[in-house]
Write a protein that holds these residues in place. Structure first.
Motif, short mmCIF file in Angstrom:
data_model
loop_
_atom_site.label_atom_id
_atom_site.label_comp_id
_atom_site.label_asym_id
_atom_site.label_seq_id
_atom_site.Cartn_x
_atom_site.Cartn_y
_atom_site.Cartn_z
N PRO A 72 5.02 9.63 -10.04
CA PRO A 72 6.32 8.41 -10.89
C PRO A 72 4.96 7.16 -11.47
N GLY A 73 4.00 7.45 -10.82
CA GLY A 73 2.83 6.40 -11.00
C GLY A 73 1.98 7.39 -12.08
N PRO B 252 -7.58 7.64 -3.34
CA PRO B 252 -7.02 6.71 -2.38
C PRO B 252 -7.43 5.33 -2.30
N TYR B 253 -6.27 4.52 -1.51
CA TYR B 253 -6.70 2.83 -2.59
C TYR B 253 -7.14 2.85 -0.81
N HIS C 249 -3.54 0.55 -10.76
CA HIS C 249 -2.30 0.42 -10.82
C HIS C 249 -1.83 0.95 -8.75
N ARG C 250 -1.04 0.55 -8.64
CA ARG C 250 -0.88 1.03 -7.10
C ARG C 250 -0.22 1.47 -6.70
N SER D 78 -2.64 4.96 -2.94
CA SER D 78 -3.35 5.90 -3.71
C SER D 78 -3.63 4.53 -4.80
N MET D 79 -4.65 4.56 -5.53
CA MET D 79 -4.58 3.47 -6.89
C MET D 79 -4.69 4.89 -7.60
N ILE D 80 -3.93 3.99 -9.55
CA ILE D 80 -4.20 4.86 -10.53
C ILE D 80 -5.47 3.72 -11.16
#
Length: 208
Positions: A26-27, A137-138, A189-190, A200-202
């Motif tokens: 979705p992100g 991974p964030y 984006h998280r 995760s972060m993008i």
């Protein structure tokens, strides 16, 4: 090409999406829709082809590589119409496949031994004016604190996973890596859980 056995021991059991894709896709789709760019995408680290297949269903033209022979076997068997090949970020991929308006690389950078080589290849694959989208991974203060308080640090940072996560990125370190490679206008984006405890972060970087 660098010996794939030396750089990829990630095991695939099938050609399906995994649980991380429930929040990553979705992100990713939200970012892709906001770009309104040409439908050509290169996937650096395409694994078993499951993400490429989902994007192809939306009309994107996908080319991808992964160092895992096992992953590419699954990908070619189950998604034969997709252009997915064995290869790695340590190869001259732009010379072989050209440049693309969008390059994605999901949950890969935490596995690479030479992140600057990875970032250089990523940059070379992106055409001028194009976009790179990278997830990992964030890690941040509150999430790390929560893991420490709940006794989950050993599980998260396990040293017992062969070919597992060897680099643990923050906004600051990943932004530094991408800036060094030449990317501009880097944003984050998280995804997964609330932002402070995101899974995760993008990162999104522009080549201009």
């Amino acid at each position: 090409m660098t010996n794939s056995d030396d750089i990829s021991g990630y095991v695939y059991n099938d050609s399906q999406l995994n649980c991380s894709h429930e929040y990553l896709l979705p992100g990713l789709n939200s970012i892709l829709h906001s770009l309104k760019s040409a439908p050509r995408i290169f996937e650096l680290g395409c694994g078993n082809g499951s993400v490429a297949n989902e994007l192809a269903k939306q009309g994107y033209e996908i080319t991808g590589v992964d160092p895992s022979e096992q992953g590419i076997v699954f990908a070619n068997k189950h998604y034969p119409k997709l252009k997915l090949f064995q290869g790695s970020a340590y190869d001259d991929l732009a010379e072989k496949y050209g440049q693309f308006p969008v390059v994605i690389s999901l949950e890969v950078v935490e596995h690479v031994y030479f992140p600057r080589k990875y970032a250089k290849t990523l940059f070379e694959l992106v055409e001028d004016g194009g976009t790179a989208i990278i997830s990992t991974p964030y890690h941040g203060y509150w999430k790390n604190l929560a893991m420490a308080l709940t006794g989950k640090m050993d599980a998260h940072f396990t040293a017992l996973w062969d070919h597992g996560h060897i680099k643990f990125w923050s906004f600051k370190t990943l932004k530094t890596l991408l800036k060094e490679a030449g990317f501009k206008k880097i944003s984050f984006h998280r995804v997964g859980r609330i932002p402070a405890l995101a899974k995760s972060m993008i990162a999104v970087g522009k080549k201009r």
